[in-house]
Design an enzyme around this catalytic site. Sequence first.
Site, short mmCIF file in Angstrom:
data_model
loop_
_atom_site.label_atom_id
_atom_site.label_comp_id
_atom_site.label_asym_id
_atom_site.label_seq_id
_atom_site.Cartn_x
_atom_site.Cartn_y
_atom_site.Cartn_z
N GLN A 148 0.84 -1.20 0.00
CA GLN A 148 0.00 0.00 0.00
C GLN A 148 0.88 1.25 0.00
O GLN A 148 1.79 1.38 0.81
CB GLN A 148 -0.94 0.06 1.20
CG GLN A 148 -1.92 1.25 1.04
CD GLN A 148 -2.87 1.40 2.20
OE1 GLN A 148 -2.45 1.75 3.31
NE2 GLN A 148 -4.16 1.18 1.96
N CYS B 63 -6.92 6.53 4.84
CA CYS B 63 -6.29 6.79 6.14
C CYS B 63 -6.65 8.18 6.64
O CYS B 63 -6.48 9.17 5.92
CB CYS B 63 -4.78 6.64 6.01
SG CYS B 63 -3.91 6.84 7.58
#
Length: 332
Positions: A69, A99
Amino acid sequence: MHLNAATQAARLSTAPMMDWTDSHCRYLHRLMSRQALLYTEMVTAPAITRGDAERFLAYDPAEHPLALQIGGSDPTELAQATRIAAQYGYDEINLNVGCPSDRVQSGCFGAVLMRQPALVADCVKAMQDQTAIEITVKCRIGVDEQDPHEALPRFLDAMLGAGVRRATVHARKAWLEGLSPKQNRDVPPLDYPLIYRMKQAFSDIHLSINGGIATLDEAEAHLAQGMDGVMVGRAAYHTPAEILLDADARIYGAEATSRTAEEIAFAMLPYIDAHLATGGRLNQITRHMLGLFAGRPGARGWKRALSEEAHKDGAGPEVILRALDHVTQHAA
């Protein structure tokens, strides 16, 4: 591995979790499930392009199928990071659009990008131009004042237009104003039905659902609702045996293996020996093993023994064996 290996594995995946899903953690998880797709911690594009790429990208080959990621919002820098990362042979490269941390907002990536689907599409295209490895996206259902019923389909439509064929959606909004990153994992309500509807509306996208999934039973229930995949985060870390030991048989239909948590602990010993031989410390690995016997008699003694002993100078495999005594004495 062939190109769709990660898609096949994505029926169950472990979430990328900062400070948790490092290579040691992933090696442990891979011993429990041969099939589940494992994700790295998020690595920022600048860390790859301007930092020590080897430190951030190296992994044990046993970790496949494995997804990297990346966080970022500059298409040029993401392209460069992807070009470097592709040389490491990951099975997937995932762009973080979920996030909610302060670090992420100040760097203009993560969940804040839900407001800029066109920019995310440009980022994805730039990454795709650098590699044949599949580029995927992980997002939220929306941020702050956005209406998820409008924001999420608009975002997924942009991803589909950019050639994305696999995405993971965390079923909560991210509140960038007023909630801490920790609160963002629990406080915003979950909206699973919205993601079910997105799967029906975007049949061309392989969709995995994420957020609040604590057991393998719950994962199976989401798959029964028509989801292509399920991503498990904290439960896979804190209660790994409960999530992963039976996953290959129950989620993938593989022949059941009767491996126990005790056998996993023993199987970690050669890996630990190799780590210590290179100057590593025991607690760098055992911190990921604290929940191995969660919910079982002796689990507290196991956890306490590792917590008290593994950080000491010279600590080695004998610490694991002593900690195991707390579990085995109950099993006898």
